[in-house]
Write an enzyme that holds these catalytic residues in place. Structure first.
Site, PDB file in Angstrom:
ATOM      1  CE  LYS A   1      -0.177  -0.703   4.950  1.00 24.51           C
ATOM      2  NZ  LYS A   1      -0.913  -1.267   6.077  1.00 24.51           N
TER       3      LYS A   1
ATOM      4  CE1 TYR B   1      11.029  31.511   3.490  1.00 20.70           C
ATOM      5  CE2 TYR B   1      11.382  29.151   3.274  1.00 20.70           C
ATOM      6  CZ  TYR B   1      10.952  30.358   2.745  1.00 20.70           C
ATOM      7  OH  TYR B   1      10.435  30.387   1.481  1.00 20.70           O
TER       8      TYR B   1
END
Ligand SMILES: *Cc1c(COP(=O)(O)O)cnc(C)c1O
Length: 348
Positions: free
Chosen positions: A39, A248
């Site tokens: 999955k 940042y």
């Protein structure tokens, strides 16, 4: 069409390690068959490539979560080898009925929908205590399974990666709940569950994480091999003076002169902000700490220790799953399934 330039970030994937891991898990499953959870795009590595390799190695049972994950696998393996964990609802419609993959029926309503849609071979999930998905002990009805043609009758462990009394409790409850229900195979163990002993193996085991190099229990470290390695390309290198902020919000400031490299990978690729100031890369064995904040597409490294590093060079990220998990606070599952679509995935 003009060729697209190669991606500046790549996942190097070891096909032989994947197969070795499956063989090792199969060996430890005793006489039980060993399937594979593929999955979430084969836990981020690429479901088609994973299924192709494991199928060639002898694996004949695969698990996905959604019906949408079946389509890419059709043509690689017989569709009857694919089990869809989320189950069947009428809204899943014609595709679910006709693709040939089998639903894992999780509730009385799903059983009703499957039978009234025509029935056919299916799997069933019993909830032995995770209280998440599956038919719970209080939902079991007398003749409930009589009209089903059940291949795998399964349940899922909540705490197999710990030495928890919940494991034995779930094992016993699964025995109780499943006794008397006709099926071809019973199945309980995920990767970690395989290590809990014979009583957990039944007819089929369902590892996912450890196929891909994940180590949910310390006792698996001796036989599970890493499968995925991450590399990213340096875009630029700057020499900064002391006292300069990087990235940042200026969460990092150089305390001395520093060589800083910016690489072409970021949180959009699954290398999340929780590695800011904690992760690291390597260039020819030299350790290069991640400094400042991880941005969407960029990471800054202190490369003062690698004077030979140039723009265009590739650095290897430290992505040892246990270590990276501890550093970042992310699970090994998240570290793999979060790996983004911008990587070129290179299998050897
Ligand atoms: C994901 C999943 C697995 C595989 O679990 P791992 O811990 O990754 O080995 C097995 N069974 C079910 C029902 C699952 O959802």
């Amino acid at each position: 069409m003009i060729d697209v330039p190669p991606a500046p970030l790549r996942l190097k994937l070891e096909g032989l390690a994947l197969i070795d891991n499956w063989q090792a898990l199969k060996l430890r499953s005793g006489p039980a068959e060993c399937g594979a959870a593929v999955k979430a795009n084969g836990y981020g590595l690429g479901a088609q490539e994973v299924v192709h390799r494991l199928s060639a190695a002898g694996c004949t049972q695969f698990f996905v979560a959604h019906w949408g994950e079946v389509a890419p696998l059709l043509g690689i393996i017989p569709s009857s080898q694919i089990a869809v964990l989320n189950g069947y609802n009428t809204a899943d419609g014609k595709f679910a009925r006709e693709c040939g993959a089998l639903p894992v029926l999780n509730s009385p309503d799903q059983i009703t929908a499957w039978v009234s849609g025509g029935g056919g071979p299916c799997h069933v999930m019993l909830d032995s205590g995770i209280n998440r998905l599956g038919i719970g002990p209080d939902q079991m009805g007398e003749a409930m399974f009589d009209r089903l043609d059940i291949d795998i009758l399964m349940s899922h462990l909540a705490s197999a990666d710990e030495d928890s009394p919940q494991n034995d409790a779930q094992q016993k409850r699964f025995e109780d709940m499943s006794s008397g229900i006709a099926c071809r195979r019973r199945s309980l163990a995920n990767s970690a569950g395989i290590m809990l002993g014979d009583a957990f193996h039944h007819g089929l085991t369902r590892p996912g994480l450890s196929l891909y190099g994940g180590i949910p229990r310390a006792d698996m470290a001796e036989f599970i091999k890493p499968v995925a390695a991450i590399e990213a390309q340096v875009i630029q290198i700057r020499d900064l003076a002391a006292g300069e902020p990087v990235g940042y919000n200026a969460t990092f400031e150089t305390s001395t002169e520093m060589r800083v490299a910016t690489i072409a990978m970021g949180y959009a690729d699954g290398y999340l902000r929780s590695f800011s100031g904690k992760g690291s890369a390597y260039f020819g064995g030299v350790h290069l700490p991640v400094i400042g904040r991880v941005s969407m597409d960029l990471i800054t490294l202190d490369v003062s220790a690698a004077p030979d590093l140039r723009a265009g060079d590739w650095v290897a990220m430290d992505y040892d799953l246990r270590n990276a998990s501890q550093l970042s606070g992310l699970s090994q599952y998240e570290l793999l399934t979060g790996l983004g679509a911008r990587f070129s995935r290179i299998w050897t």
